[in-house]
Write an enzyme that holds these catalytic residues in place. Structure first.
Site, PDB file in Angstrom:
ATOM      1  N   THR A 266      31.725  40.547  50.522  1.00 14.30           N
ATOM      2  CA  THR A 266      31.841  41.456  51.532  1.00 14.30           C
ATOM      3  C   THR A 266      32.696  40.743  52.637  1.00 14.30           C
ATOM      4  OG1 THR A 266      29.526  41.892  51.116  1.00 14.30           O
ATOM      5  CG2 THR A 266      30.296  42.354  53.335  1.00 14.30           C
TER       6      THR A 266
ATOM      7  N   HIS B 236      70.208  37.804  39.074  1.00 10.72           N
ATOM      8  CA  HIS B 236      68.885  38.829  39.035  1.00 10.72           C
ATOM      9  C   HIS B 236      69.625  39.870  38.469  1.00 10.72           C
ATOM     10  CE1 HIS B 236      64.979  37.248  40.714  1.00 10.72           C
ATOM     11  NE2 HIS B 236      65.840  36.208  40.623  1.00 10.72           N
TER      12      HIS B 236
ATOM     13  N   ARG C 265      22.883  52.625  41.446  1.00 13.10           N
ATOM     14  CA  ARG C 265      23.514  51.145  41.353  1.00 13.10           C
ATOM     15  C   ARG C 265      22.663  50.601  42.611  1.00 13.10           C
ATOM     16  NH1 ARG C 265      28.232  49.812  45.042  1.00 13.10           N
ATOM     17  NH2 ARG C 265      26.393  49.672  46.493  1.00 13.10           N
TER      18      ARG C 265
END
Lengths: 392, 392
Positions: free
Chosen positions: A181, A305, A147
């Site tokens: 990066t 909820h 790669r």
């Protein structure tokens, strides 16, 4: 139960046919707290292979003599499920060393942004292309998968980058890599770059996302939508700074739209043990809010909820905890509780009450929860004492 | 130093003019571990206002008598910077109670997805629209700011949803809200829905993203790119399950593309203290990988990274830690270290060595780091002992 991730057919999307390059033993070794001795590396590599990841990436054998010996030891394990890869700098010396250790594939990387070219390696794009082509030809001549990735891709010149990727694709790399990066990319930037690249190269596309701005999982998803094929992960996301796309977070994201693919491919019940293994080795706590395995990932508290969850879990859960061997927890000992949650608890305790009685004891619990935090056994005590009163 | 978030002019984007609706005292109160007494609520509300958020959302006064009294106490503080909002169910009784406490604005919410309509409140879309218009008219008649939000917007029928939003916009709401209540949405879905909505309503658009699949920050960014104006956050993201868009994570994301807006508007140096305050109250640890304030957010370890960071921080940092009053840490005591990091440490220690000597001592440090984890003082001891040898 979920809205499909892509509701209209999308021919670019690989969200239901991606592969994972697991980098806990490379990117993760760059985590501030990581020190993996050989025993730890072997344990982690074996657990990753058992979990079902397709590739395991290791620190370059060029990093240190011990790294080299560890690489050889892991390659000799002959792990059933996962192929081993090394991440190496783009030079002939590192590439030779990597090929000599019997690895399945070599991941070559070099910085292409202005920032890295000026302050890291000092080379220009012509030099990068020339060296890349030499290194790729050598690795291919050794019969090893290769790669080529740029580093800091999202701060690199787009035209230079596409020119470089086209050249290495023509040279026959197995994959090109796109790397955020510094963790600056947004999902739309990722989608645009990968989609453009998809039209330029014929090989697979690997992507690597740092999490400095908390977009590493979303960026991975956007990359797959745009045609990327491979995603780099690490367990709990450990890596340089605050790390990269976490394995568990990626699978939480992908299972929503690609349930059958994810459950058929990965042993999701082993995720918690895998995260515990790595967390122990690097001496960190699993974050309270970690997807799937964090202590509150399937906790429900507000009355509105809790009531709905008890009726039908799909109301407030997009992930079924059972897919990961986890269970849900409905809070009832709080001022925000509703009588439906208390009713469920009364039934769990094996007590019999009418709805009106349950509503009355709910008021008692809420009244106390208004004054101080309630533990589960506090609420149970109130329920039991109320039930006792009813009997007498 | 950063690539601009939107590199081509984008007239829809509000990435450099958004506002924050801080919901630690509403969504955050629904976090499994949260119990805020009045003193805690006042401390947190004051700290949020000092930090510079535009709105503070509180639990509905209808939740419990104590909640109501706390709401009144906070409204009486007259916080300088932030307006107070309540989040209430879409009914007349809750709306009246809210308006009676002197609040600046009322956030009305009701579930619109099939899942919530069937299993939570049991009402159809006609009933929802009719009630919403009544409640909105009432709140406006009291001279109070009003927002109408659907709940579970991304699993709701698009046409029904747009019809409802158009109706409440015409009725004069200040904002409509889009909520990813279950955390299923992807950035592309968010962009598409908000962009479509931007063409339907004239009012502001608020968005609320749960973090079950780790996309809450990326989704908030996508919403702003598509024309949303307000983002809901909580400190450390605490909320139902594993929570919502964290305040610190959102600002880490936004500062990359909108540095001047973010630094001029929010007191970023107070982020760490704010997170510590909330973490202490709910008894959690700040996650190791938390953006900006996590212990490794600005840690650099690999030799190649450390060398470049020491040359120029922009190489591997997209966020300047100094903007948040934080500092970076370059690791040197590891097998992945490079001689540039050691050189920096030698200088910090006030010692003088040639580059060749530094390279030699780097090899000694790496050799030991191959065998066992090194603490900072271990590496320092090697450097000092080597330096001593040089003298003799």
């Amino acid at each position: 139960m979920a809205t499909p991730t892509v509701s209209v057919g999308d021919f670019l999307s690989n969200t239901n046919r991606f592969q994972i390059i697991e980098s806990t033993l490379r990117e993760g070794e760059q985590f501030a707290n990581a020190f993996f001795d050989r025993e730890a590396k072997i344990k982690i590599a074996t657990a990753l292979s058992d979990f079902g990841v397709e590739y395991i990436e290791l620190t370059s054998p060029a990093a240190s003599p011990q790294s080299r010996e560890d690489c050889e030891a892991i390659c000799k394990l002959g792990l059933k499920n996962a192929d081993n890869l090394y991440n190496v700098r783009c030079n002939m010396e590192d590439a030779k060393l990597a090929c000599d250790t019997g690895v399945d594939g070599v991941d070559v990387v070099i910085g292409t942004s202005k920032q890295l070219r000026e302050h890291s390696h000092g080379k220009d794009m012509d030099y990068i292309k020339k060296t890349a082509l030499e290194v790729i030809a050598y690795i291919k001549s050794r019969g090893v998968e290769v790669r080529f990735s740029s580093e800091d891709s999202f701060r690199s010149d787009l035209v230079d980058l596409l020119d470089l990727y086209r050249a290495v694709d023509r040279a026959g790399v197995n994959r090109v890599g796109v790397a955020d990066t510094v963790g600056c990319a947004t999902p739309r930037q990722v989608y645009d770059l990968v989609r453009t690249l998809r039209g330029v190269v014929g090989c697979d596309i690997e992507t690597h996302f740092h999490n400095d701005t908390m977009c590493a999982v979303a960026n991975a998803h956007a990359a797959l939508e745009a045609g990327a094929t491979h995603i780099d992960t690490s367990v709990l996301g450990i890596g340089e700074r605050n790390g990269i796309t976490p394995l568990g977070g990626l699978l939480a994201r992908m299972i929503v739209g690609s349930h059958d693919y994810v459950t058929s491919r990965y042993k999701l019940h082993k995720l918690l043990a895998l995260e515990d293994l790595v967390a122990d080795h690097v001496q960190i706590n699993i974050p309270f809010n970690n997807p799937v395995t964090g202590f509150c990932a399937f906790s429900h508290k507000a009355g509105i909820h809790s009531k709905a969850i008890l009726n039908s879990p799909s109301t407030y859960e997009i992930i079924d905890p059972a897919d990961f061997g986890m269970s849900r927890y409905v809070h009832f000992a709080s001022r925000l509780t509703g009588w439906n949650a208390i009713k469920s608890r009364v039934e769990q305790l094996g007590l019999t009450m009418t709805d009106d009685q349950i509503k009355e004891v709910t008021q008692k619990i809420k009244a106390l929860a208004d004054i101080r935090p309630l533990a589960v056994d506090d609420a149970d005590a109130i329920i039991r004492s109320y039930h006792l009163e009813l009997q007498s």
